[in-house]
Structures are given as structure tokens and as C-alpha cells.
Design an enzyme around this catalytic site. Structure first.
Site, PDB file in Angstrom:
ATOM      1  N   GLU A  43      -2.833   0.566  26.965  1.00 32.15           N
ATOM      2  CA  GLU A  43      -3.486   0.329  25.672  1.00 32.15           C
ATOM      3  C   GLU A  43      -3.975   1.668  25.129  1.00 32.15           C
ATOM      4  O   GLU A  43      -4.904   2.266  25.665  1.00 32.15           O
ATOM      5  CB  GLU A  43      -4.664  -0.633  25.819  1.00 32.15           C
ATOM      6  CG  GLU A  43      -5.419  -0.891  24.530  1.00 32.15           C
ATOM      7  CD  GLU A  43      -6.682  -1.729  24.724  1.00 32.15           C
ATOM      8  OE1 GLU A  43      -7.658  -1.505  23.984  1.00 32.15           O
ATOM      9  OE2 GLU A  43      -6.684  -2.595  25.628  1.00 32.15           O
ATOM     10  N   THR A  74      -8.730  -0.614  19.917  1.00 34.70           N
ATOM     11  CA  THR A  74      -9.752  -0.213  18.943  1.00 34.70           C
ATOM     12  C   THR A  74      -9.188  -0.257  17.529  1.00 34.70           C
ATOM     13  O   THR A  74      -9.392   0.647  16.715  1.00 34.70           O
ATOM     14  CB  THR A  74     -10.336   1.184  19.256  1.00 34.70           C
ATOM     15  OG1 THR A  74     -10.561   1.293  20.668  1.00 34.70           O
ATOM     16  CG2 THR A  74     -11.680   1.387  18.574  1.00 34.70           C
ATOM     17  N   LYS A 134      -9.766 -11.210  24.533  1.00 33.57           N
ATOM     18  CA  LYS A 134     -10.362 -10.094  25.281  1.00 33.57           C
ATOM     19  C   LYS A 134     -11.855 -10.374  25.401  1.00 33.57           C
ATOM     20  O   LYS A 134     -12.579 -10.357  24.395  1.00 33.57           O
ATOM     21  CB  LYS A 134     -10.110  -8.781  24.532  1.00 33.57           C
ATOM     22  CG  LYS A 134     -10.885  -7.584  25.062  1.00 33.57           C
ATOM     23  CD  LYS A 134     -10.655  -6.383  24.147  1.00 33.57           C
ATOM     24  CE  LYS A 134     -11.595  -5.243  24.470  1.00 33.57           C
ATOM     25  NZ  LYS A 134     -11.416  -4.096  23.556  1.00 33.57           N
TER      26      LYS A 134
END
Length: 217
Positions: A43, A74, A134
Site C-alpha cells: 500500500e 491515504t 479497514k
């Protein structure tokens, strides 16, 4: 089928490395070190300078390795999500749920993993087509929180991120989490240029994950 195949790759990875490097060069070296240690879930957060270039170059370099899955983290808005997807990101992660990001990811058949902390947030995300939640920050909760969520929402797939390490990942995975996100201690050696140590740690994480997978098979 594209989205389903990517979701299967994420689940197979089991451990997703969350990169927050200070430079593009550091990111690329860290990725190579992780892959050398057997870690295939990557990621690339958009707190990294030139994050889209890191994604594009990583996808190109490891194009022949079908087990590697590269995502963007993000991601705070739909525009950034599209930039990431155009660069080759196979999944998009954000620290919160955003309906516009969900829409752009659905348009391109890319899994969206939003950060959620409450049943209400999780329900809202599921209604927008999210396949993996998440749980962020996981360090705020005990692993037993997964049981609490799966009571009313047994269908939800959870990936805890934030505070996950070699000592506690078993507790989370034993609760049925589809994967775990790991950053901090795994990637800290990059700050001193010790990429060999990252490779060693990545191997420890993957050995631990594979051991747990065999036990729970």
C-alpha cells in the site's frame, strides 16, 4: 471479475505493508526489500512524494509477478483515487469513508478499503459497495471488537490497521480478519537505510502468517 480477482489477491497476501516513506527513492528501495522478504501486499500512501510514480514504477517492475498487489493509501478524495487508479493501483485505501471515492472505485472495478471505527460507519460503507473495511485505528480496540461487529454484520470483511505487529497479528487473524495492515515497526529500518532488516522482518511476518494459515486451514 476484475474486482473479485483483486480481492482474492488481497486475501491471499494476508499482510499488507503500509508505506510512508520520505522520498520516492526510499519507497522503491523499501518495496524491493519487502518483495525480497516474500511480502506481496503493498500500500503506497499518498503522503509519499510522487506517490503515483512509485505506484506506476512498482506495477511496471513487478508486472510478471501475479501475486503482487499494489494499492494506494491515504487517499482523501475522488480525484486522488482516479490518479492512483490510472497509475495502476489495484486497490484504494482511505483513513475514512468517502462516498465519492467509493463511486470512482466502483466505476473502475477497484476495491475500496475505507477506514471505519463504528457500526454506523461500517454499514454506510457496505451500502456503497465496499468489500473490505479497514478497521482504523486498530490499536484503539481489542481484537474482540471484531466479534462485536460480526454479531450484527456477519458478512463484513475486516482488515485492522494501526498497531498491528508480530506479537498481536495472530489475535486479529484468529477473529476472522481477511488481512492485516502493517507499517511502523516493519518499515522503520528504512530511515537508516537498513533495507536488509526490512527483508528479514518481512520474511518473519510472512512466515508467521503462513504458519497461522496452516493451523487454521
Amino acid at each position: 471479475m476484475k474486482k473479485t480477482n483483486i480481492l482474492l489477491k488481497i486475501e491471499k497476501c494476508g499482510v499488507i505493508a503500509v508505506l510512508r516513506s520520505g522520498t520516492k527513492e526510499e519507497s522503491l528501495k523499501t518495496i524491493d526489500a519487502l518483495v525480497n522478504g516474500g511480502m506481496t501486499g503493498l500500500e503506497v500512501t499518498f503522503s509519499i512524494p510522487q506517490a503515483e510514480e512509485v505506484i506506476r514504477e512498482t506495477v511496471s517492475k513487478y508486472n510478471d509477478n501475479s501475486s503482487i498487489v499494489v494499492g494506494a493509501g491515504t487517499v482523501l478524495d475522488a480525484m486522488t483515487a482516479r490518479i492512483a487508479i490510472m497509475a495502476g493501483a489495484e486497490f484504494v485505501v482511505s483513513p475514512m469513508f468517502d462516498s465519492e471515492i467509493a463511486e470512482i472505485c466502483n466505476l473502475y472495478q477497484i476495491p475500496y478499503l475505507p477506514g471505519c471505527m463504528t457500526i454506523t460507519e461500517i454499514k454506510t460503507a457496505l451500502r456503497s459497495g465496499v468489500d473490505i473495511i479497514k478497521l482504523f485505528l486498530a490499536s484503539t480496540y481489542e481484537p474482540s471488537f471484531v466479534d462485536a461487529v460480526k454479531g450484527p454484520l456477519p458478512q463484513v470483511n475486516i482488515m485492522p490497521t494501526g498497531g498491528i505487529n508480530l506479537n498481536n497479528m495472530e489475535q486479529w487473524l484468529s477473529k476472522g480478519c481477511v488481512a492485516v495492515g502493517v507499517g511502523g515497526n516493519l518499515l522503520a529500518p528504512a530511515k537508516t537505510g537498513d533495507y536488509d532488516q526490512i527483508t528479514k522482518l518481512a520474511k518473519q511476518y510472512m512466515d508467521k502468517y503462513n504458519e497461522l494459515k496452516m493451523v487454521n486451514a
